[in-house]
Design a protein around this motif. Sequence first.
Motif, PDB file in Angstrom:
ATOM      1  N   GLY A 224     -25.593-109.078 -15.246  1.00 39.74           N
ATOM      2  CA  GLY A 224     -24.625-108.316 -14.471  1.00 39.74           C
ATOM      3  C   GLY A 224     -25.177-107.662 -13.227  1.00 39.74           C
ATOM      4  N   GLY A 225     -26.462-107.844 -12.923  1.00 39.33           N
ATOM      5  CA  GLY A 225     -27.070-107.181 -11.779  1.00 39.33           C
ATOM      6  C   GLY A 225     -26.790-107.903 -10.473  1.00 39.33           C
ATOM      7  N   SER A 226     -26.950-107.158  -9.352  1.00 37.16           N
ATOM      8  CA  SER A 226     -26.780-107.716  -8.018  1.00 37.16           C
ATOM      9  C   SER A 226     -27.932-107.261  -7.145  1.00 37.16           C
ATOM     10  CB  SER A 226     -25.453-107.273  -7.400  1.00 37.16           C
ATOM     11  OG  SER A 226     -24.358-107.804  -8.110  1.00 37.16           O
ATOM     12  N   ILE A 227     -28.279-108.067  -6.147  1.00 28.17           N
ATOM     13  CA  ILE A 227     -29.382-107.725  -5.250  1.00 28.17           C
ATOM     14  C   ILE A 227     -28.955-106.668  -4.233  1.00 28.17           C
ATOM     15  CG2 ILE A 227     -30.962-108.639  -3.512  1.00 28.17           C
ATOM     16  CD1 ILE A 227     -30.893-111.293  -4.975  1.00 28.17           C
ATOM     17  N   LEU A 228     -27.741-106.779  -3.685  1.00 26.69           N
ATOM     18  CA  LEU A 228     -27.205-105.832  -2.702  1.00 26.69           C
ATOM     19  C   LEU A 228     -28.148-105.700  -1.505  1.00 26.69           C
ATOM     20  CD1 LEU A 228     -25.872-103.014  -5.088  1.00 26.69           C
ATOM     21  CD2 LEU A 228     -24.667-105.027  -4.219  1.00 26.69           C
ATOM     22  N   GLY A 229     -28.530-106.820  -0.915  1.00 25.35           N
ATOM     23  CA  GLY A 229     -29.494-106.788   0.180  1.00 25.35           C
ATOM     24  C   GLY A 229     -28.891-106.901   1.561  1.00 25.35           C
ATOM     25  N   ASP A 230     -27.576-106.693   1.688  1.00 27.64           N
ATOM     26  CA  ASP A 230     -26.934-106.910   2.985  1.00 27.64           C
ATOM     27  C   ASP A 230     -27.387-105.909   4.046  1.00 27.64           C
ATOM     28  OD1 ASP A 230     -24.683-109.079   2.559  1.00 27.64           O
ATOM     29  OD2 ASP A 230     -24.717-107.836   0.781  1.00 27.64           O
ATOM     30  N   LYS A 231     -27.654-104.660   3.661  1.00 31.31           N
ATOM     31  CA  LYS A 231     -28.101-103.669   4.629  1.00 31.31           C
ATOM     32  C   LYS A 231     -29.476-104.034   5.180  1.00 31.31           C
ATOM     33  CE  LYS A 231     -26.957 -99.367   4.306  1.00 31.31           C
ATOM     34  NZ  LYS A 231     -26.758 -97.968   3.896  1.00 31.31           N
ATOM     35  N   THR A 232     -30.270-104.733   4.366  1.00 37.07           N
ATOM     36  CA  THR A 232     -31.576-105.198   4.826  1.00 37.07           C
ATOM     37  C   THR A 232     -31.414-106.348   5.803  1.00 37.07           C
ATOM     38  OG1 THR A 232     -32.538-104.549   2.710  1.00 37.07           O
ATOM     39  CG2 THR A 232     -33.816-106.051   4.077  1.00 37.07           C
ATOM     40  N   ARG A 233     -30.484-107.262   5.505  1.00 32.30           N
ATOM     41  CA  ARG A 233     -30.271-108.405   6.386  1.00 32.30           C
ATOM     42  C   ARG A 233     -29.600-107.991   7.706  1.00 32.30           C
ATOM     43  NH1 ARG A 233     -28.777-110.939   1.406  1.00 32.30           N
ATOM     44  NH2 ARG A 233     -26.573-110.694   1.890  1.00 32.30           N
ATOM     45  N   MET A 234     -28.845-106.892   7.695  1.00 29.32           N
ATOM     46  CA  MET A 234     -28.183-106.403   8.908  1.00 29.32           C
ATOM     47  C   MET A 234     -28.868-105.123   9.384  1.00 29.32           C
ATOM     48  SD  MET A 234     -24.236-106.868   7.655  1.00 29.32           S
ATOM     49  CE  MET A 234     -23.778-108.179   6.536  1.00 29.32           C
ATOM     50  N   GLU A 235     -30.150-105.209   9.582  1.00 27.99           N
ATOM     51  CA  GLU A 235     -30.959-104.014   9.870  1.00 27.99           C
ATOM     52  C   GLU A 235     -30.517-103.314  11.145  1.00 27.99           C
ATOM     53  OE1 GLU A 235     -35.685-102.826  10.314  1.00 27.99           O
ATOM     54  OE2 GLU A 235     -35.078-104.896   9.935  1.00 27.99           O
ATOM     55  N   GLU A 236     -30.271-104.075  12.207  1.00 28.14           N
ATOM     56  CA  GLU A 236     -29.881-103.464  13.482  1.00 28.14           C
ATOM     57  C   GLU A 236     -28.523-102.787  13.374  1.00 28.14           C
ATOM     58  OE1 GLU A 236     -28.921-104.781  18.107  1.00 28.14           O
ATOM     59  OE2 GLU A 236     -29.893-106.196  16.739  1.00 28.14           O
TER      60      GLU A 236
END
Length: 377
Positions: free
Chosen positions: A141-153
């Motif tokens: 059931g876990g998620s990485i939630l890495g979108d803020k890292t990929r959209m750093e600017e």
Amino acid sequence: MSEDKKPEWVDLNNKEGFASSLKPGVELAASQNKPSKSKFVKKHNVNIPVHELKEGIINGDRAKLAKGITLVESNASHHLDHAQELLQAILPHTGNSMRIGISGVPGAGKSTFIETFGTYLCDRGHKVAVLAVDPSSSVNGGSILGDKTRMEELARNPHAFIRPSPSEGTLGGVHRKTRETMLLCEAAGFDVILIETVGVGQSEAIVRSMVDFFMLLVLTGAGDELQGMKKGILELVDGIVVNKADGENLPLAIRTKSEYSRILHFLQPATKGWEGKAYTCSAITGKGIPELWDVLNEFSQMTKESGVFQERRRMQSREWLYSLIDHQLKTMFYKNETVKSLLPMLENQVMSGNKTVTAAVKQAFQSFAETFKANEK
């Protein structure tokens, strides 16, 4: 000061040739040497009153907005009433944004496109909220939630707000509380809301039912890729964007754009009065981004003048009503004590072949209905 001592393994005939020396340590009290017996106690967050959350969100307080989203996304039963009270309070301040759904095949560059597009809008004075949904693991059931890292600017831009959320198994590539989150962002003053789905597929109809403009990002080469998507997703989109239209890939991107435009020409438009077309852009160079925003403004103006925009919002609210009814009924059914005790027995009877699935379902619902009749008496 006591004389420096040398390590015992140093050559006694040449002590001065070794720079290091032993120094006496600091003696601690006996009580300080004892291992701590205290246990870690999790600090519970103090619930913020709903009226404070409302005022903070309306005034653009990003911390209050994040706490409000966390509240409405919570699965805890004691948070439900507070969340609904907050949504009711901010309702008059919602509905003033352009809602854009963005989906695409894996590798199409959704995150890079959203960062470039969002930064462009922020530079033009808009406030952009990005609701990015990550797939949840079917195992834990876990998620990485890495979108803020990929959209750093974009994440550093003071006029942007990025909220990654897990899909939690919800079909359609969105979180089941995406609609509520969208309302909170609108109340906080964000006039453009970008909803990034987990991917492309037949179940994307859900995101279509909560946005004004549905955009599909694709890569060059429409053949096998189009076959994989089938017809369903193309019937839902208002526009197709061929990304990575730069360098040596530009001629192929232009050809792919023409292929998709021909396909959309023969399909029933997803929005009445608007003919979907394909466009090219490069999220790396920014070429095509301003033209795409012009298309979105043209779409907004046309649909508002024809009344299609308002009618779609009304129909989306109705669809939201029935989806919540379905969810509530499902929750009530599985939380019913009679049903919970009966289901294991029905499972065994079905798996052993002693009862049909239809008969088991009928028995479960009969028991569920009888609990309500008993409560009425």
